[in-house]
Design a protein around this motif. Structure first.
Motif, PDB file in Angstrom:
ATOM      1  N   ILE A 198      -9.537  -2.519   2.932  1.00  0.00           N
ATOM      2  CA  ILE A 198     -10.251  -1.241   2.933  1.00  0.00           C
ATOM      3  C   ILE A 198     -11.030  -1.065   4.230  1.00  0.00           C
ATOM      4  O   ILE A 198     -11.015   0.014   4.840  1.00  0.00           O
ATOM      5  CB  ILE A 198     -11.193  -1.148   1.714  1.00  0.00           C
ATOM      6  N   TYR A 199     -11.700  -2.130   4.675  1.00  0.00           N
ATOM      7  CA  TYR A 199     -12.472  -2.057   5.912  1.00  0.00           C
ATOM      8  C   TYR A 199     -11.559  -1.829   7.117  1.00  0.00           C
ATOM      9  O   TYR A 199     -11.822  -0.954   7.954  1.00  0.00           O
ATOM     10  CB  TYR A 199     -13.274  -3.336   6.098  1.00  0.00           C
ATOM     11  N   GLY A 203     -10.184   2.846   4.662  1.00  0.00           N
ATOM     12  CA  GLY A 203      -9.414   3.522   3.621  1.00  0.00           C
ATOM     13  C   GLY A 203     -10.265   4.039   2.479  1.00  0.00           C
ATOM     14  O   GLY A 203     -11.353   3.536   2.196  1.00  0.00           O
ATOM     15  N   ARG A 204      -9.755   5.058   1.835  1.00  0.00           N
ATOM     16  CA  ARG A 204     -10.346   5.536   0.593  1.00  0.00           C
ATOM     17  C   ARG A 204      -9.768   4.700  -0.543  1.00  0.00           C
ATOM     18  O   ARG A 204      -8.618   4.259  -0.497  1.00  0.00           O
ATOM     19  CB  ARG A 204     -10.042   7.016   0.382  1.00  0.00           C
ATOM     20  N   VAL A 205     -10.550   4.529  -1.603  1.00  0.00           N
ATOM     21  CA  VAL A 205     -10.129   3.632  -2.667  1.00  0.00           C
ATOM     22  C   VAL A 205      -8.844   4.125  -3.329  1.00  0.00           C
ATOM     23  O   VAL A 205      -7.964   3.326  -3.682  1.00  0.00           O
ATOM     24  CB  VAL A 205     -11.263   3.449  -3.710  1.00  0.00           C
ATOM     25  N   CYS A 208      -5.793   3.047  -1.244  1.00  0.00           N
ATOM     26  CA  CYS A 208      -5.455   1.629  -1.304  1.00  0.00           C
ATOM     27  C   CYS A 208      -4.923   1.240  -2.682  1.00  0.00           C
ATOM     28  O   CYS A 208      -4.058   0.367  -2.795  1.00  0.00           O
ATOM     29  CB  CYS A 208      -6.682   0.799  -0.943  1.00  0.00           C
ATOM     30  N   CYS A 209      -5.428   1.888  -3.734  1.00  0.00           N
ATOM     31  CA  CYS A 209      -4.924   1.590  -5.081  1.00  0.00           C
ATOM     32  C   CYS A 209      -3.466   2.011  -5.234  1.00  0.00           C
ATOM     33  O   CYS A 209      -2.693   1.370  -5.957  1.00  0.00           O
ATOM     34  CB  CYS A 209      -5.767   2.301  -6.141  1.00  0.00           C
ATOM     35  N   SER A 210      -3.089   3.101  -4.593  1.00  0.00           N
ATOM     36  CA  SER A 210      -1.727   3.623  -4.749  1.00  0.00           C
ATOM     37  C   SER A 210      -0.721   2.917  -3.846  1.00  0.00           C
ATOM     38  O   SER A 210       0.490   3.079  -4.006  1.00  0.00           O
ATOM     39  CB  SER A 210      -1.698   5.127  -4.452  1.00  0.00           C
ATOM     40  N   ALA A 211      -1.194   2.114  -2.899  1.00  0.00           N
ATOM     41  CA  ALA A 211      -0.288   1.419  -1.982  1.00  0.00           C
ATOM     42  C   ALA A 211       0.461   0.312  -2.719  1.00  0.00           C
ATOM     43  O   ALA A 211      -0.120  -0.452  -3.482  1.00  0.00           O
ATOM     44  CB  ALA A 211      -1.060   0.840  -0.808  1.00  0.00           C
ATOM     45  N   GLY A 212       1.757   0.246  -2.495  1.00  0.00           N
ATOM     46  CA  GLY A 212       2.578  -0.802  -3.099  1.00  0.00           C
ATOM     47  C   GLY A 212       3.269  -1.632  -2.033  1.00  0.00           C
ATOM     48  O   GLY A 212       3.254  -1.283  -0.847  1.00  0.00           O
ATOM     49  N   LEU A 213       3.864  -2.728  -2.453  1.00  0.00           N
ATOM     50  CA  LEU A 213       4.587  -3.566  -1.491  1.00  0.00           C
ATOM     51  C   LEU A 213       5.771  -2.822  -0.884  1.00  0.00           C
ATOM     52  O   LEU A 213       6.216  -3.160   0.217  1.00  0.00           O
ATOM     53  CB  LEU A 213       5.052  -4.850  -2.173  1.00  0.00           C
ATOM     54  N   HIS A 214       6.268  -1.806  -1.608  1.00  0.00           N
ATOM     55  CA  HIS A 214       7.358  -1.005  -1.051  1.00  0.00           C
ATOM     56  C   HIS A 214       6.879  -0.194   0.158  1.00  0.00           C
ATOM     57  O   HIS A 214       7.689   0.317   0.938  1.00  0.00           O
ATOM     58  CB  HIS A 214       7.894  -0.034  -2.115  1.00  0.00           C
ATOM     59  N   LYS A 224       4.095  -2.937   9.161  1.00  0.00           N
ATOM     60  CA  LYS A 224       3.468  -1.620   9.105  1.00  0.00           C
ATOM     61  C   LYS A 224       3.293  -1.197   7.654  1.00  0.00           C
ATOM     62  O   LYS A 224       4.101  -1.539   6.794  1.00  0.00           O
ATOM     63  CB  LYS A 224       4.298  -0.585   9.873  1.00  0.00           C
ATOM     64  N   LEU A 225       2.226  -0.453   7.423  1.00  0.00           N
ATOM     65  CA  LEU A 225       1.919   0.032   6.081  1.00  0.00           C
ATOM     66  C   LEU A 225       1.946   1.547   6.080  1.00  0.00           C
ATOM     67  O   LEU A 225       1.218   2.198   6.837  1.00  0.00           O
ATOM     68  CB  LEU A 225       0.533  -0.462   5.632  1.00  0.00           C
ATOM     69  N   ASP A 226       2.811   2.099   5.244  1.00  0.00           N
ATOM     70  CA  ASP A 226       2.911   3.551   5.080  1.00  0.00           C
ATOM     71  C   ASP A 226       1.920   3.946   3.988  1.00  0.00           C
ATOM     72  O   ASP A 226       2.156   3.705   2.805  1.00  0.00           O
ATOM     73  CB  ASP A 226       4.333   3.938   4.692  1.00  0.00           C
ATOM     74  N   LEU A 227       0.806   4.544   4.402  1.00  0.00           N
ATOM     75  CA  LEU A 227      -0.278   4.850   3.473  1.00  0.00           C
ATOM     76  C   LEU A 227      -0.341   6.349   3.227  1.00  0.00           C
ATOM     77  O   LEU A 227      -0.288   7.146   4.167  1.00  0.00           O
ATOM     78  CB  LEU A 227      -1.613   4.365   4.053  1.00  0.00           C
TER      79      LEU A 227
END
Length: 359
Positions: A198-199, A203-205, A208-214, A224-227
Motif C-alpha cells: 500500500i505504501y 494505493g487505496r485499500v 489493493c484488495c481487488s488485485a489478484g495474482l493474475h 509489473k502489476l496491473d492495478l
C-alpha cells in the motif's frame, strides 16, 4: 437474492434487471449495520438488501440507477454513498416517523433538521457535508434521469462551512522511522506485504484488495502489476525487485487468487486490512490514540515524496488525483506545519534573554 429484493422493494424482476441488481449487490458488498440505540454492530448484510428495506419502491429504483451510473464512479464512492442514504433513511425513521425513505419526503426543512440533529450528536462538519452532498447527488441524478423538475432540498446555505486550512482532523502521516516500525511489527511475509504494498503504490485499500495474482505480469525481466485505480482506471506499476522478493515470500508459489491473503488463506477485504494495520500500529507504538489505516500509508507516501523534492505534478500523477487541489491537501498540511514551526522558533529571539530569570 432476487426473491429478497422483490419482497423488500415491491418489484417483480425480469432477468436483465436481476442481473443488474446482482452486479450492484456484489459491487456494494456487505456491511455490519450498527443499532442506532445500542451502537452495537449487527450481522453482516448486503448493502443493496439494506437499501431495499430502507427505501420506498420507487425511490429504491432511483437509488439503484444512481449507484449504477458513472456519476458515482469508484467502488468506494458507491459504498460510501449507499451508507449515506441508509443514514438519511434512519434519520427519517427515528426522528420523523417515516417508515421508508422516499425522495418526496425530503424537504429543505428535513435537511436543516438533519444538520441540527447531526451537530447535536457531535458529527464532524466534513461528515455532515459529505452526507448532504450524497443526497444532493441523488436528487440531481434523478431529475436528469426522469426528465422531471425535481426540487433539490440541499442548498449551499445548508451545508457546514469547511475551513480548507483546518488540518486538525486531517489524516495523520507516519514519519519514515514510524513506517519502518510498522513493517518491523509484522510477524509473517503476508503481514509485511500489506503495509509495504500500500505504501509503495500509494494505493487505496479497495484497489489493493481487488488485485489478484493474475494482475502480475513479467515483461523484459521486470515484474509489473496491473492495478485498477479509482474510477476503473487501469494503471501498470513496475515493482521494485525488493518488493518482488517480499511478494514471492508472501505468495509462496501461488499462481491464482487474491494478492493479499491473511495467514488463514482468506482473501483480505478492507475491514481485515484495517484491523491488521491497526494491530501493527499499536505493536509499533505509532500514532497514539489514532489508528494506522490504509489512507495513513497513502498520505505518508505522498508526503514523503514531497519531502524528497518530487515535483507536485509528479505526485499528483502518481496518486492519480484528478485535481491538483486534492494533492495540495497533503502538501499544504506538511508546509503549514513547517511554516508555523519556523515562525514560532523565530519568536524566541525576542524574549530569549528574558527567560533566563525563570528557568
Amino acid at each position: 437474492m432476487s426473491t429478497e429484493i422483490e419482497h423488500r422493494s415491491g418489484n417483480t424482476l425480469d432477468r436483465s434487471v436481476e442481473q443488474q441488481l446482482l452486479h450492484l449487490r456484489d459491487v456494494l458488498g456487505q456491511v455490519a449495520p450498527r443499532d442506532p440505540r445500542t451502537r452495537r454492530l449487527g450481522p453482516r448484510c448486503w448493502r443493496l438488501e439494506l437499501l431495499a428495506e430502507a427505501c420506498a419502491p420507487e425511490t429504491f429504483r432511483h437509488v439503484v440507477s444512481w449507484l449504477s451510473s458513472t456519476l458515482v464512479s469508484s467502488v468506494a464512492s458507491k459504498q460510501a454513498y449507499a451508507d449515506d442514504i441508509r443514514n438519511w433513511a434512519a434519520f427519517l425513521q427515528q426522528e420523523e416517523g417515516i417508515a421508508q425513505f422516499a425522495l418526496e419526503d425530503v424537504t429543505p426543512f428535513t435537511v436543516r433538521s438533519y444538520r441540527q440533529h447531526a451537530e447535536e450528536r457531535k458529527s464532524s462538519p466534513r461528515t455532515i457535508k459529505r452526507r448532504m452532498d450524497s443526497l444532493s447527488s441523488l436528487f440531481t441524478f434523478t431529475g436528469w434521469a426522469t426528465g422531471q423538475p425535481i426540487l433539490n432540498p440541499v442548498t449551499k446555505f445548508d451545508k457546514p462551512k469547511i475551513d480548507p486550512n483546518d488540518y486538525t482532523t486531517a489524516t495523520p502521516v507516519l514519519e519514515v522511522p514510524e513506517f519502518q516500525a510498522v513493517v518491523t511489527a509484522a510477524a509473517t511475509p503476508r503481514e509485511a506485504l500489506v503495509p509495504v504494498l500500500i505504501y509503495t503504490l500509494a494505493g487505496r485499500v479497495s484497489e489493493c484488495c481487488s488485485a489478484g495474482l493474475h494482475s502480475l505480469q513479467n515483461e523484459g525481466g521486470q515484474r509489473k502489476l496491473d492495478l485498477r485505480r479509482k474510477g476503473g482506471k487501469g494503471r501498470v506499476f513496475t515493482l521494485p525487485p525488493r518488493l518482488c522478493e517480499l511478494l514471492d515470500a508472501a505468495t509462496a508459489g501461488r499462481t491464482s487468487g487474491a494478492l493479499l491473503l491473511d495467514d488463514q488463506d482468506r482473501a483480505m477485504d478492507r475491514h481485515a486490512i484495517d484491523r491488521m494495520l491497526n494491530r501493527l500500529g499499536q505493536a509499533a507504538g505509532v500514532l497514539p490514540g489514532r489508528e494506522v489505516t490504509p489512507h495513513v500509508l497513502r498520505a505518508s507516501k505522498l508526503t514523503h515524496m514531497h519531502d524528497e523534492g518530487v515535483p507536485l505534478e509528479d505526485i499528483q500523477q502518481y496518486a492519480d488525483h484528478a485535481h491538483i487541489q486534492t494533492t495540495l491537501r497533503y502538501i499544504r498540511q506538511r508546509d503549514d506545519e513547517a511554516l508555523k514551526a519556523k515562525h514560532a522558533a523565530a519568536a524566541v529571539k525576542v524574549y530569549d534573554h528574558l527567560v533566563d530569570r525563570f528557568v
